[in-house]
Design a protein around this motif. Structure first.
Motif, PDB file in Angstrom:
ATOM      1  N   SER A  38       0.828  -1.212   0.000  1.00 23.00           N
ATOM      2  CA  SER A  38       0.000   0.000   0.000  1.00 23.00           C
ATOM      3  C   SER A  38       0.865   1.267   0.000  1.00 23.00           C
ATOM      4  O   SER A  38       0.563   2.235  -0.698  1.00 23.00           O
ATOM      5  N   LYS A  39       1.959   1.201   0.785  1.00 24.84           N
ATOM      6  CA  LYS A  39       2.863   2.361   0.780  1.00 24.84           C
ATOM      7  C   LYS A  39       3.440   2.590  -0.612  1.00 24.84           C
ATOM      8  O   LYS A  39       3.482   3.716  -1.111  1.00 24.84           O
ATOM      9  N   ILE A  40       3.900   1.510  -1.216  1.00 24.87           N
ATOM     10  CA  ILE A  40       4.484   1.654  -2.555  1.00 24.87           C
ATOM     11  C   ILE A  40       3.447   2.167  -3.541  1.00 24.87           C
ATOM     12  O   ILE A  40       3.731   3.028  -4.388  1.00 24.87           O
ATOM     13  N   ASN A  41       2.209   1.685  -3.429  1.00 25.84           N
ATOM     14  CA  ASN A  41       1.153   2.150  -4.349  1.00 25.84           C
ATOM     15  C   ASN A  41       0.873   3.630  -4.131  1.00 25.84           C
ATOM     16  O   ASN A  41       0.655   4.395  -5.090  1.00 25.84           O
ATOM     17  N   ASN A  42       0.855   4.097  -2.854  1.00 28.28           N
ATOM     18  CA  ASN A  42       0.613   5.526  -2.593  1.00 28.28           C
ATOM     19  C   ASN A  42       1.723   6.373  -3.194  1.00 28.28           C
ATOM     20  O   ASN A  42       1.473   7.421  -3.803  1.00 28.28           O
ATOM     21  N   VAL A  43       2.955   5.926  -3.004  1.00 23.80           N
ATOM     22  CA  VAL A  43       4.077   6.687  -3.581  1.00 23.80           C
ATOM     23  C   VAL A  43       3.957   6.749  -5.095  1.00 23.80           C
ATOM     24  O   VAL A  43       4.161   7.790  -5.723  1.00 23.80           O
ATOM     25  N   ILE A  44       3.614   5.575  -5.683  1.00 24.35           N
ATOM     26  CA  ILE A  44       3.509   5.547  -7.153  1.00 24.35           C
ATOM     27  C   ILE A  44       2.383   6.449  -7.626  1.00 24.35           C
ATOM     28  O   ILE A  44       2.518   7.190  -8.620  1.00 24.35           O
ATOM     29  N   GLU A  45       1.241   6.440  -6.919  1.00 22.33           N
ATOM     30  CA  GLU A  45       0.121   7.305  -7.328  1.00 22.33           C
ATOM     31  C   GLU A  45       0.505   8.779  -7.209  1.00 22.33           C
ATOM     32  O   GLU A  45       0.191   9.582  -8.088  1.00 22.33           O
ATOM     33  N   GLY A  46       1.202   9.132  -6.105  1.00 25.52           N
ATOM     34  CA  GLY A  46       1.636  10.526  -5.971  1.00 25.52           C
ATOM     35  C   GLY A  46       2.580  10.939  -7.071  1.00 25.52           C
ATOM     36  O   GLY A  46       2.478  12.031  -7.640  1.00 25.52           O
ATOM     37  N   MET A  47       3.508  10.050  -7.384  1.00 27.54           N
ATOM     38  CA  MET A  47       4.450  10.363  -8.449  1.00 27.54           C
ATOM     39  C   MET A  47       3.722  10.493  -9.784  1.00 27.54           C
ATOM     40  O   MET A  47       4.053  11.348 -10.609  1.00 27.54           O
ATOM     41  N   GLN A  48       2.741   9.588 -10.023  1.00 26.25           N
ATOM     42  CA  GLN A  48       1.995   9.703 -11.281  1.00 26.25           C
ATOM     43  C   GLN A  48       1.226  11.025 -11.344  1.00 26.25           C
ATOM     44  O   GLN A  48       1.153  11.671 -12.404  1.00 26.25           O
ATOM     45  N   LEU A  49       0.627  11.444 -10.223  1.00 27.59           N
ATOM     46  CA  LEU A  49      -0.109  12.710 -10.227  1.00 27.59           C
ATOM     47  C   LEU A  49       0.833  13.888 -10.490  1.00 27.59           C
ATOM     48  O   LEU A  49       0.532  14.781 -11.284  1.00 27.59           O
ATOM     49  N   LYS A  50       1.984  13.859  -9.819  1.00 27.70           N
ATOM     50  CA  LYS A  50       2.955  14.928 -10.061  1.00 27.70           C
ATOM     51  C   LYS A  50       3.421  14.916 -11.511  1.00 27.70           C
ATOM     52  O   LYS A  50       3.622  15.957 -12.129  1.00 27.70           O
ATOM     53  N   GLN A  51       3.573  13.715 -12.019  1.00 24.87           N
ATOM     54  CA  GLN A  51       4.023  13.618 -13.412  1.00 24.87           C
ATOM     55  C   GLN A  51       2.985  14.218 -14.356  1.00 24.87           C
ATOM     56  O   GLN A  51       3.324  14.933 -15.311  1.00 24.87           O
ATOM     57  N   LYS A  52       1.704  13.952 -14.084  1.00 27.66           N
ATOM     58  CA  LYS A  52       0.646  14.511 -14.940  1.00 27.66           C
ATOM     59  C   LYS A  52       0.638  16.051 -14.841  1.00 27.66           C
ATOM     60  O   LYS A  52       0.524  16.743 -15.862  1.00 27.66           O
ATOM     61  N   ASN A  53       0.761  16.544 -13.605  1.00 30.53           N
ATOM     62  CA  ASN A  53       0.756  18.016 -13.445  1.00 30.53           C
ATOM     63  C   ASN A  53       1.955  18.624 -14.152  1.00 30.53           C
ATOM     64  O   ASN A  53       1.848  19.673 -14.803  1.00 30.53           O
ATOM     65  N   ASN A  54       3.101  17.979 -14.006  1.00 30.44           N
ATOM     66  CA  ASN A  54       4.308  18.482 -14.654  1.00 30.44           C
ATOM     67  C   ASN A  54       4.128  18.490 -16.162  1.00 30.44           C
ATOM     68  O   ASN A  54       4.510  19.436 -16.855  1.00 30.44           O
ATOM     69  N   THR A  55       3.534  17.416 -16.675  1.00 36.72           N
ATOM     70  CA  THR A  55       3.323  17.340 -18.126  1.00 36.72           C
ATOM     71  C   THR A  55       2.377  18.436 -18.597  1.00 36.72           C
ATOM     72  O   THR A  55       2.602  19.082 -19.634  1.00 36.72           O
ATOM     73  N   LYS A  56       1.293  18.677 -17.847  1.00 35.13           N
ATOM     74  CA  LYS A  56       0.336  19.724 -18.249  1.00 35.13           C
ATOM     75  C   LYS A  56       0.974  21.095 -18.209  1.00 35.13           C
ATOM     76  O   LYS A  56       0.779  21.932 -19.106  1.00 35.13           O
ATOM     77  N   LEU A  57       1.769  21.361 -17.151  1.00 34.82           N
ATOM     78  CA  LEU A  57       2.430  22.660 -17.043  1.00 34.82           C
ATOM     79  C   LEU A  57       3.400  22.862 -18.202  1.00 34.82           C
ATOM     80  O   LEU A  57       3.448  23.951 -18.792  1.00 34.82           O
ATOM     81  N   ASN A  58       4.142  21.829 -18.522  1.00 33.68           N
ATOM     82  CA  ASN A  58       5.086  21.955 -19.634  1.00 33.68           C
ATOM     83  C   ASN A  58       4.364  22.237 -20.935  1.00 33.68           C
ATOM     84  O   ASN A  58       4.815  23.038 -21.768  1.00 33.68           O
ATOM     85  N   GLU A  59       3.226  21.554 -21.120  1.00 30.19           N
ATOM     86  CA  GLU A  59       2.478  21.799 -22.365  1.00 30.19           C
ATOM     87  C   GLU A  59       1.960  23.233 -22.421  1.00 30.19           C
ATOM     88  O   GLU A  59       1.989  23.870 -23.486  1.00 30.19           O
ATOM     89  N   ASP A  60       1.490  23.782 -21.275  1.00 29.06           N
ATOM     90  CA  ASP A  60       1.000  25.178 -21.270  1.00 29.06           C
ATOM     91  C   ASP A  60       2.134  26.152 -21.566  1.00 29.06           C
ATOM     92  O   ASP A  60       1.968  27.113 -22.342  1.00 29.06           O
ATOM     93  N   LEU A  61       3.290  25.904 -20.961  1.00 28.91           N
ATOM     94  CA  LEU A  61       4.429  26.783 -21.211  1.00 28.91           C
ATOM     95  C   LEU A  61       4.846  26.728 -22.677  1.00 28.91           C
ATOM     96  O   LEU A  61       5.149  27.762 -23.286  1.00 28.91           O
TER      97      LEU A  61
END
Length: 1675
Positions: free
Chosen positions: A224-247
């Motif tokens: 469960s810990k590993i899954n939470n970390v992976i989900e957080g990283m995936q969310l950050k990755q999505k936000n990072n990708t969206k921000l890069n696309e806007d820039l």
């Protein structure tokens, strides 16, 4: 006579009557027992009548009483005659009465003769019926007696067993009770211990369950810990990708605006250039008006842009970019795989656009550098900084996208290639360019740089990106901008990009409108010229799009371009309609492409899902494999610890030996139904352990190309000295069947392999091994260095284990199935090969060559635990480093110890300075007759261990083989001749018959090169010489011509120990015992020296040997080593001297085989039937019955049946029949009777093929069958015999002996192979052994209970009972060429004949044949007419036996016979060569049936179903032998059947009256003869000659010896005689022979009592002269 005749018989006088009334009348009046048959009774009756007359007053009574006759009625005349007188006168004087009386008497005599003949026939039938009933009754009685005897015996045995059990129970009752009490106490204690263990186990299980639950909970928390970390990283990755696309989108918009402004400036420049042109042309007003207006408008636009740029806060945006860059760097640290490098690494330190332009202009015009930089510094500073950041971010994001796309799209897919359109502005001519530059220079006050190749070019997207990646330091060409534009998605286009596209369109239309308002536009299509860019498809596109997106973007741009073009075209014109249709097609194509793209995306999504699922499965399997390996490693570590401890405690002991566990063989061919392994231990040319057999096992399917065989067997090998060069040679064989005796000469060698048993420390190499199987031939003398030259069989391996006795590590395994254990076996080092097919030697990095033997503890291989540990060490990362040395392959063979290297230093010789060896001479074995291969094995021992010679080899050798069955090659040696042996084991070299009376002479010498005196002085131990006489249990002749080169174990059988002896060599003074010795052998088992005489038993056999010393030098040792190393050259087939195999199917052998050893009570006989040879043509599958009778035809043993081997041939079937004949006392006249039964092809009925018989016993004095059942001096007729098969029904009347049986007709070429042996006795010699006592086949063969059948080609079968004739010798080659099928195929033909269509198993076929083929009382003999096809070379034979019922008994008859085709004997002129004559009379024959004594005449004509023999009868009177010749009659005999077989038989043919009609001869050439003749008789065209007939015999010349009996009325065929009641008048039968006993002979008719031979000669010459048959004239 009616049927009641048999019952209306008078018992007193033996007379028969037709009716009951006649019998009663006879008894009343005429019988001998009635009143009329006795005179006394008649007298008494007469007196009673007289008394009655006296008492009565009847008239005339007194006269009767007084005179004795009644009175005359009335006046009695004196001269009147009485009735009796009158009768007497009539009888004496009346001729008519006499004639009638004679006729009546003759009729009465005829009737009496007929009645007598019928009476005899009836009596004979009654007698036969009575005999049959008696025989059946005796058989039933015998069966009942046997059943009663068995029941009584069973009851007695049951009673005895019951009483014995009661006694045992009484005696052991108390002991059993005590034992039960003790057992109960033990059970109670064990139960308590089990209960305690159970409680402990339950606690352990509960604790383990708790631990398991805790581990599961911990694992779930971690997951469960590993899954939470992976989900957080995936969310950050999505936000990072969206921000890069806007820039990126924002920066792309800014770049587009800057480009638009640059285009406006370029337009302004062009406008200024246009004004300059106008000024040159003098149009100053237009230039001032247009220039002022445009200058104001452009100035506004530019100033507005400048204001916006002034309002642009670059520092604020830089701060934002810095924050975003810091966030991205944080994400990189968390997930480094997302961005392996940044933009600076990709592009390097790239200069800005303005700097590049300055540098280029400076290189061209250095003086204008300051003015140009002052002009553009303010504008391009911000533009370049924004563009650099945009480019770096675009490259980074596109790199991330490309990595993601490459990971997802692993499967190749078809993609649409983008249209790579290149639109460029053409170069302006040089003159116009210079003019424009001068105008700009004057207007701006600064010099303008001149650029070459000033063009904007749309390059392909993908190559430019690749160019950037491969060369980050690339320079731009001129002012061409890099192709890094904002993404353009035609499917889902952002609003900003839509506005951008609209801006492009508005710019073009506004410019067009501006020109129209100015009314100065000369060309309405000037918007499309090279000065104005109009088409969107030529614009720069984003590089971070996929290929499909680029294609769609290009198509949508083309649609917009088409609409813009259509807007400029007048509506309704033809060009307008064409462009509209083109636009529709383009839109349709784009829609279809978009659909395809969406489908491809759906497939990609599905593929991604499947790959993720498979990746999860692989990860789970990997985790499971890791867990299993961890368990396995722990288990092996524990085992290794135990192994090390056990190795320290246990070392190899030669006396205990080692155990080889045979597990399985893989890679066998699909054709193999069975597999076996033969193995032996060798050291060079020395045989350490004789070859042994791993018994055959059934193969099973491994895959579609190979089979496998699982053995699961073990063998313990003793007395193998530890030596590094000792190899165990294994040979993989494919036997014929699972039975060892069936595989003799029928076993195929598939391949062979080897394994080294000991390391250089002389320790056993234990472990699990798999050895590759190599192609043959097998070479036991192979060395380790030579193995690399062998060629392995692909995918074929032998899996086995080697360990100590009671070795738990390698002796006890859970399973041996390949699926679970195949990975545990390792390849021995001697089989490892490198890239070049040779065994590899390893070299460490220090340059020291090293072999596996010296490396891994001297084992020569690595333990599996070591391999796993090394793999773990190799898998460690930087944190842990392996302690293994690195090795490289050198391709050179490792340093091996050479053969013959001396391993020990000899102690100094102090005696006489000379090295003394030992000569061992084996002279002979006395008082022994070998039954099979025999040899003597000798060894030199030092207190139980074999001594090693100077070459390091054990001192052990074997003599050559004595073969008692080889009767051709006998060894005869002079007493002083000694044969030197240069090899420890010469195998089958020198194998011959060494028997000399009761002795077996070898006279062979072997030399031991070892300084024994020095060894004795150093070791101070006793030396012994050991001698063993070994013999094989199988008495079978194995020819060297068919013996496989590698098959050294002789059909897989081992030598058995027959006797042994040890002799102590060391004496008290330290010297060796030498001389010649004769010592009695001891019975097995073998014991170790020193020998205790009280524990061994001596034999009568004596071993004669000698021991002598000899002096040798080092040179002698080297020469002896060379002789041993020289491989023996195998003799060629033509050089092998052995029993010659005759190509003919009959091998003559007349040598005596029976042994003169008296047969006693309680002995037994083993009877074998091996096969049948060359059965008749009409035989299908056959079956045999074997029973035993005595001379009185009393059955001694009931019949037992035998079915043939299904794989053998139908005409030559093989049998595996063995019967034990056991009896308290045998009848010496016993005969084994064999009946062969088959299904006849022509009739489909059961028929008897023939009988075979052989006497079981022999009188040694007369060498024939004993005649007296009480005879005592008789022996078993032992041996292998080939006996004939008789094709005639046997005469079973006593005496039923061999002479009577062998007087019957033999079936040509047909024989039976049988063997008779005296049964082996028990050790006490009081009873015969049975096969039921020894279930093991090996024990049966060893004790001679089971004796395998010999090969016929060895000439083992005695043929004195079946000598062949000349015709058989000619027929044998034809019989061998017959097309033959197997018994299985023949059985299937019978099965299909019954309309059964299914597959049968072998045992079902045997059962079917057993039920289908049966022998009953009404089973007939097979028709021998179909014995063999007719051959013209052999021909057919004819003879005339005689005539019956001749028409004139005073005439002498001569028979002429000839062939109907050609029939030229009856043509004119007569062909006398076609005519033959029969005239040699038997003058003792009867006048009514004259017989002839002529020999057979042979015809050699081609087969023709219409071929006939014409029989023509002529006669002359006896009284005048040279008188007129009369044509008596003729007859015709058909020769061939419709299928061209000779119709061999005895025939009685009717005679037709007169001479032979020529029309008949012509008519019978093309039709059936007797159908034609019967039609002629019914049509009254030919006529029978009263009851006269002719008797002839016709036989195929191939059936020599058949139908040799003349006038054989028992075998006569009457099918050509008239049928019905008339046949009684024609037939010649035993009754007729009996009637003719009193008839005159022909000799009585010779006139003047002349000499019969001379008279016969005269008549013969007279007929020969009359018909021109000169061949019958005398000399």
């Amino acid at each position: 006579m009616s049927e009641n005749t048999l019952f209306n018989e008078c018992l007193a006088c033996k007379m028969k009557f037709e009716t009951r009334q006649q019998l009663e009348n006879h008894v009343k009046k005429f019988c001998v027992s009635s009143d009329y048959g006795s005179q006394n009774k008649l007298e008494e009756k007469y007196q009673r009548e007289l008394l009655n007359l006296k008492k009565s007053n009847a008239p005339g009574a007194r006269e009767i009483i007084e005179n004795g006759r009644p009175p005359v009625a009335g006046q009695q005349q004196k001269n009147q005659l009485s009735l009796e007188t009158l009768k007497d006168q009539i009888k004496q004087q009346d001729d008519e009465y006499k004639r009638l009386h004679r006729m009546a008497q003759k009729r009465r005599e005829d009737e009496m003769e007929d009645e007598l003949f019928k009476l005899k026939n009836d009596r004979q039938q009654i007698k036969m019926k009575r005999d049959d009933d008696k025989q059946a009754f005796e058989e039933l009685l015998h069966e009942v007696e046997q059943k009663k005897e068995k029941e009584i015996r069973a009851r007695i045995e049951k009673d005895e067993i019951r009483r014995a059990l009661m006694d045992l129970e009484k005696a052991k009752l108390t002991a059993i009770e005590q034992e039960r009490k003790r057992e109960l106490e033990k059970l109670i204690a064990e139960r308590e211990a089990l209960r305690m263990k159970e409680n402990e186990l339950i606690k352990d299980i509960e604790q383990m369950e708790q631990n398991t639950k805790m581990l599961d909970q911990m694992r779930q928390e971690e997951v469960s810990k590993i899954n939470n970390v992976i989900e957080g990283m995936q969310l950050k990755q999505k936000n990072n990708t969206k921000l890069n696309e806007d820039l990126i989108q924002e920066r792309s918009d800014n770049v587009a605006k800057l480009k638009l402004k640059r285009e406006q400036l370029e337009g302004e420049r062009l406008r200024i250039m246009d004004n300059l042109d106008r000024l040159r042309n003098g149009d100053l007003k237009a230039a001032q008006r247009g220039g002022t207006m445009n200058l104001v408008a452009n100035a506004k636009n530019i100033l507005g842009d400048m204001k916006q740029m002034e309002n642009f806060n670059a520092k604020l945006h830089d701060g934002k970019f810095a924050e975003q860059q810091q966030r991205i760097n944080q994400l990189k640290q968390q997930k480094p795989e997302f961005m392996p490098f940044d933009g600076d690494e990709a592009y390097g330190q790239r200069a800005t656009v303005g700097q590049q332009a300055v540098d280029m202009y400076k290189s061209k015009n250095p003086q204008t550098h300051g003015e140009l930089q002052a002009f553009r510094q303010g504008i391009e500073q911000h533009a370049n900084s924004m563009m650099d950041q945009s480019l770096s971010q675009s490259v980074n994001m596109s790199q991330v996208k490309r990595q993601h796309s490459s990971q997802v799209n692993r499967a190749p897919a078809t993609r649409l290639q983008p249209q790579q359109t290149i639109q460029s502005f053409p170069d302006i001519n040089q003159q116009q360019q210079q003019q424009q530059m001068e105008i700009l220079k004057n207007a701006w006050g600064v010099p303008i740089p001149q650029f070459q190749n000033n063009q904007f070019q749309m390059l392909p997207q993908q190559p430019q990106i690749a160019q950037f990646l491969t060369n980050p330091n690339m320079q731009y060409n001129g002012f061409a901008q890099p192709q890094m534009m904002p993404a353009y998605n035609p499917v889902m286009i952002p609003q900003s990009q839509q506005q951008g596209s609209t801006a492009f369109g508005q710019f073009a239309l506004n410019q067009l409108a501006l020109n129209q308002e100015g009314k100065k536009m000369k060309d309405p299509w000037s918007i499309f010229n090279r000065k104005n860019e109009f088409f969107l498809m030529n614009e720069v596109r984003g590089v971070d799009l996929s290929e499909e997106e680029r294609v769609l973007m290009s198509l949508q741009a083309q649609e917009i371009d088409s609409l813009r073009v259509i807007s400029r075209i007048p509506v309704g014109t033809e060009l307008y309609r064409f462009k509209v249709e083109q636009y529709k097609e383009l839109s349709t194509m784009r829609a279809e492409i978009e659909k395809i793209v969406q489908e491809q995306r759906l497939q990609d999504a599905r593929r991604d899902f499947e790959m993720e699922r498979r990746e999860d499965d692989r990860q789970w399997e990997n985790e499971k494999w890791v867990d299993d390996n961890k368990k396995f490693i722990i288990e092996n570590r524990l085992r290794k610890d135990n192994t090390l401890k056990r190795q320290q405690m246990q070392s190899y002991n030669q006396s205990e030996g080692f155990v080889v566990h045979w597990d399985y063989t893989l890679g066998l061919p699909r054709r193999s139904n069975y597999s076996q392994v033969v193995f032996g231990v060798y050291n060079g040319q020395q045989v350490i352990c004789q070859p042994r057999l791993v018994e055959p096992r059934e193969s099973e399917t491994e895959n579609q190309n190979h089979n496998r065989c699982i053995f699961g067997d073990s063998h313990q090998v003793f007395e193998v000295p530890a030596h590094p060069d000792t190899l165990m040679i294994m040979e993989v064989q494919i036997p014929f069947s699972k039975r060892v005796e069936d595989n003799v000469g029928r076993t195929e060698t598939y391949g062979w392999t080897q394994v080294d048993l000991f390391d250089h420390n002389k320790q056993l190499k234990r472990g699990k091994f798999k050895c590759p199987v190599y192609y043959g031939p097998t070479s036991p003398e192979i060395t380790v260095e030579e193995i690399q030259n062998l060629e392995p069989i692909p995918n074929c391996w032998v899996y086995f284990r080697i360990g100590y006795p009671n070795d738990k590590d390698y002796g006890e395994v859970k399973t041996i199935y390949p699926e679970q254990t195949q990975h545990e076996y390792i390849v021995p080092y001697i089989h490892l090969r490198g890239l070049f097919g040779k065994r590899d030697k390893v070299k460490n990095m220090r340059g020291m060559e090293e072999s596996y033997e010296t490396r891994y503890g001297g084992r020569g291989y690595k333990m599996i635990e070591e391999i796993i540990e090394e793999s773990q060490l190799m898998g460690q990362g930087a944190g842990g480093r392996s302690n293994m040395e690195e090795y490289e392959i050198t391709g050179q063979p490792p340093p091996m110890q050479k053969y013959g290297a001396r391993q020990m230093e000899e102690p100094p010789i102090e005696d006489d300075g000379k090295q003394k060896g030992l000569r061992l001479i084996i002279y002979k074995v006395e008082n022994h007759q070998a039954r099979s291969h025999l040899r003597v094995m000798t060894g030199l021992f030092e207190e139980g261990n074999l001594v090693l010679d100077a070459n390091g080899l054990p001192v052990s050798f074997s003599t050559s083989i004595h073969n008692p069955l080889d009767l051709k090659n006998r060894q005869v040696l002079q007493p002083d001749y000694i044969i030197p042996l240069h090899k420890p084991n010469v195998e089958y070299d020198g194998m011959n018959n060494k028997a000399s009376g009761q002795d077996i002479v070898f006279q062979e010498e072997y030399r031991v090169f070892r300084n024994l005196y020095a060894m004795i002085k150093k070791n101070k131990k006793d030396l012994y010489i050991g001698l063993q006489v070994v013999e094989k249990p199988e008495p079978i002749e194995l020819q060297e011509s068919i013996l496989n080169e590698t098959q050294k174990n002789y059909a897989g059988l081992e030598f058995d120990l027959k006797g042994w002896q040890f002799l102590k060599l060391t004496q008290d003074d330290g010297s060796l015992l030498t001389g010649r010795f004769k010592m009695k052998l001891f019975k097995p088992p073998l014991r170790r020296p020193p020998i205790d005489p009280t524990k061994v038993q001596e034999m009568e056999e004596v071993i004669d040997f000698a021991l002598h010393e000899f002096v040798y030098t080092e040179k002698d040792i080297e020469e002896f080593k060379k002789q041993m190393k020289n491989k023996h050259k195998k003799p060629k087939l033509e050089e092998i001297k052995d029993i010659p195999l005759d190509n003919s199917p009959y091998i003559d052998n007349r040598q005596q085989q029976w042994i003169n050893e008296q047969f006693e009570r309680r002995h037994g006989i083993d009877f074998y039937i091996d096969g049948l040879r060359f059965l008749p043509d009409k035989v299908t599958a056959c079956k045999m019955y074997m029973e035993v009778y005595n001379r009185r035809y009393e059955k001694l043993f009931d019949a037992e049946t035998a079915a043939p081997d299904l794989n053998s041939m139908a005409y030559n079937p093989t049998f595996y029949f063995r019967r034990e004949l056991r009896k308290e006392k045998f009848d010496p006249t016993a005969i084994a009777l064999i009946t062969v039964v088959t299904v006849d092809k022509s009739t489909n009925d059961n028929r008897i093929v023939g009988y075979a018989a052989i006497n079981l016993f022999l009188n040694p004095g007369t060498k024939s069958q004993p005649e007296d059942p009480n005879e005592d001096n008789y022996v078993v007729y032992s041996g292998a015999y080939q006996i004939p098969l008789f094709s005639q029904q046997l005469d079973r009347t006593p005496p039923f002996d061999m002479k009577k049986i062998y007087s019957h007709e033999r079936s040509p070429c047909c024989t039976v192979l049988v063997r008779i042996y005296k049964a082996p006795l028990s050790e006490d010699g009081k009873r015969a052994l049975s096969i039921k006592e020894f279930p093991s086949l090996k024990d049966q063969i060893a004790r001679n209970i089971m004796r395998p059948r010999p090969q016929y080609g060895a000439g083992a079968y005695n043929t004195e009972l079946a000598p062949i004739t000349e015709s058989e010798n000619e027929l044998f080659p034809q019989r061998t060429l017959r097309p033959d099928i197997s018994v299985r195929e023949a059985a299937y033909l019978l099965i299909k004949g019954e309309q059964i269509n299914r597959q049968y198993k072998d045992h079902e076929i045997i059962n079917y044949l057993d039920n289908r083929i049966s022998l009953t009382h009404d089973t007939f003999m097979i028709d021998m007419m179909y014995f063999a096809k007719y051959r013209p070379q052999a021909g057919f034979k004819l003879t005339v036996d005689g005539l019956h019922n001749v028409v004139n008994q005073s005439h002498m008859y001569v028979v002429f016979y000839s062939l109907s085709q050609p029939g030229t004997f009856y043509l004119e002129p007569r062909d006398v060569t076609q005519g033959h004559m029969c005239s040699n009379y038997d003058f003792d024959s009867k006048i009514n049936t004259p017989e002839y004594d002529d020999a057979w005449f042979k015809f050699k004509e081609n087969a023709n179903r219409y071929q006939n023999i014409i029989l023509d009868i002529k006669s002359v009177p006896f009284s005048k032998p040279d008188g007129a010749i009369s044509d008596v009659g003729w007859s015709i005999l058909p020769v061939f059947s419709p299928d061209n077989y000779v119709m061999s038989n005895c025939y009685q043919l009717p005679i037709f009256r007169g001479s032979v009609p020529r029309a008949v001869i012509e008519d019978i050439k093309k039709q059936d003869t007797w159908d034609y003749l019967r039609d002629q008789v019914s049509n009254n065209k030919v006529f029978y000659l009263k009851n006269m007939s002719i008797i002839v015999r016709l036989v195929d010349a191939q059936r020599e010896g058949h139908f040799n009996k003349r006038m054989d009325c028992d075998r006569l065929q009457y099918k050509y005689l008239p049928q019905g009641e008339r046949i009684k008048q024609w037939s010649y039968n035993p009754a007729v022979v009996l009637d003719q006993m009193s008839m005159k002979t022909i000799k009585s008719l010779i006139p003047f009592k002349d000499n019969p031979a001379a008279f016969n000669r005269k008549v013969t010459e007279y007929f020969a002269n009359s018909y021109g048959l000169i061949q019958y004239l005398g000399s």
